[in-house]
Design a protein around this motif. Sequence first.
Motif, mmCIF file in Angstrom:
data_model
loop_
_atom_site.group_PDB
_atom_site.id
_atom_site.type_symbol
_atom_site.label_atom_id
_atom_site.label_comp_id
_atom_site.label_asym_id
_atom_site.label_seq_id
_atom_site.Cartn_x
_atom_site.Cartn_y
_atom_site.Cartn_z
ATOM 1 N N SER A 58 0.591 -1.267 -0.179
ATOM 2 C CA SER A 58 -0.039 0.319 0.323
ATOM 3 C C SER A 58 0.878 1.860 0.313
ATOM 4 C CB SER A 58 -0.765 -0.264 1.733
ATOM 5 O OG SER A 58 -0.542 -0.351 2.181
ATOM 6 N N ILE A 80 -3.079 -0.295 -8.461
ATOM 7 C CA ILE A 80 -4.766 -0.444 -7.985
ATOM 8 C C ILE A 80 -5.120 0.639 -7.517
ATOM 9 C CG2 ILE A 80 -7.010 -1.267 -6.975
ATOM 10 C CD1 ILE A 80 -5.702 -4.414 -7.126
ATOM 11 N N THR A 82 -7.066 3.032 -5.518
ATOM 12 C CA THR A 82 -8.279 2.878 -4.117
ATOM 13 C C THR A 82 -8.791 4.108 -4.057
ATOM 14 O OG1 THR A 82 -6.434 3.325 -2.234
ATOM 15 C CG2 THR A 82 -6.382 0.934 -2.852
ATOM 16 N N LYS A 83 -9.898 4.172 -3.313
ATOM 17 C CA LYS A 83 -10.528 5.915 -3.764
ATOM 18 C C LYS A 83 -10.105 6.091 -2.202
ATOM 19 C CE LYS A 83 -13.651 5.286 -6.698
ATOM 20 N NZ LYS A 83 -14.248 6.001 -8.152
ATOM 21 N N GLN A 95 -8.540 -12.692 -3.392
ATOM 22 C CA GLN A 95 -8.817 -11.123 -2.404
ATOM 23 C C GLN A 95 -8.220 -10.617 -2.077
ATOM 24 O OE1 GLN A 95 -13.218 -11.890 -0.937
ATOM 25 N NE2 GLN A 95 -13.862 -11.880 -3.168
ATOM 26 N N CYS A 100 -8.603 0.918 5.423
ATOM 27 C CA CYS A 100 -8.058 2.788 4.716
ATOM 28 C C CYS A 100 -8.876 2.796 6.564
ATOM 29 C CB CYS A 100 -9.874 2.833 3.817
ATOM 30 S SG CYS A 100 -9.031 1.875 2.195
ATOM 31 N N GLU A 107 -11.820 -1.812 1.775
ATOM 32 C CA GLU A 107 -11.714 -2.093 0.094
ATOM 33 C C GLU A 107 -11.415 -3.424 0.465
ATOM 34 O OE1 GLU A 107 -12.197 2.288 -1.453
ATOM 35 O OE2 GLU A 107 -10.134 1.655 -1.359
ATOM 36 N N PHE A 109 -10.419 -5.829 -3.544
ATOM 37 C CA PHE A 109 -10.217 -6.127 -4.837
ATOM 38 C C PHE A 109 -9.699 -7.532 -5.194
ATOM 39 C CE2 PHE A 109 -9.301 -2.038 -2.916
ATOM 40 C CZ PHE A 109 -9.664 -1.369 -3.682
ATOM 41 N N SER A 115 -9.721 -5.121 -9.961
ATOM 42 C CA SER A 115 -10.877 -4.348 -10.073
ATOM 43 C C SER A 115 -11.504 -4.170 -8.060
ATOM 44 C CB SER A 115 -12.363 -5.052 -10.611
ATOM 45 O OG SER A 115 -12.417 -5.875 -10.448
ATOM 46 N N LYS A 116 -11.942 -3.186 -7.667
ATOM 47 C CA LYS A 116 -12.771 -3.400 -6.726
ATOM 48 C C LYS A 116 -14.237 -4.286 -6.975
ATOM 49 C CE LYS A 116 -14.507 -0.151 -3.068
ATOM 50 N NZ LYS A 116 -14.806 0.932 -2.728
ATOM 51 N N ASN A 118 -16.011 -4.563 -3.148
ATOM 52 C CA ASN A 118 -16.610 -4.498 -1.587
ATOM 53 C C ASN A 118 -15.776 -3.235 -1.970
ATOM 54 O OD1 ASN A 118 -19.182 -4.441 -0.491
ATOM 55 N ND2 ASN A 118 -18.371 -6.553 0.326
ATOM 56 N N GLU A 119 -16.741 -2.389 -0.398
ATOM 57 C CA GLU A 119 -16.306 -1.949 0.454
ATOM 58 C C GLU A 119 -17.171 -2.226 1.541
ATOM 59 O OE1 GLU A 119 -16.482 2.677 2.068
ATOM 60 O OE2 GLU A 119 -15.460 2.364 -0.868
#
Length: 130
Positions: A58, A80, A82-83, A95, A100, A107, A109, A115-116, A118-119
């Motif tokens: 990260s 990737i 992230t939001k 996964q 966060c 999150e 991925f 791709s994302k 779930n959150e």
Amino acid sequence: SYDEERNRLFLNTELTNELFVLEANTLKVLDRIRITENRSCFSGGNAYYPQGKLICISMRCENRIYLFSNDDKIKLVHKIQTKKMPRDLKVIGDQLFVTCVDDDCVEVFSLTSFSKLNEIAVKQPVTFSM
């Protein structure tokens, strides 16, 4: 994190943003690379995805997960976006779970499509054990 098949440890430094690959028995440094040249960012946690032979790290201020190949030569293969600000990482199956802490969520991925998926909202900061 640890690659059992190749007996390698992966350590990343928070302030200098370097990835060290160590031989697990002797702790000999096998490789050392700069994760990013962005000096205003700090790396967080890392996790290893054995099926895809990927080292996941990260990068907080960039809100990215850096993915490195675990081949003879370690190299960046994907990022990737992230939001939210990522911290700790945990691989479960295919996964990647990303805490966060500033946003009280996790999150999720896909490590096959990047791709994302779930959150998950949490009521307090979360960390993963190694």
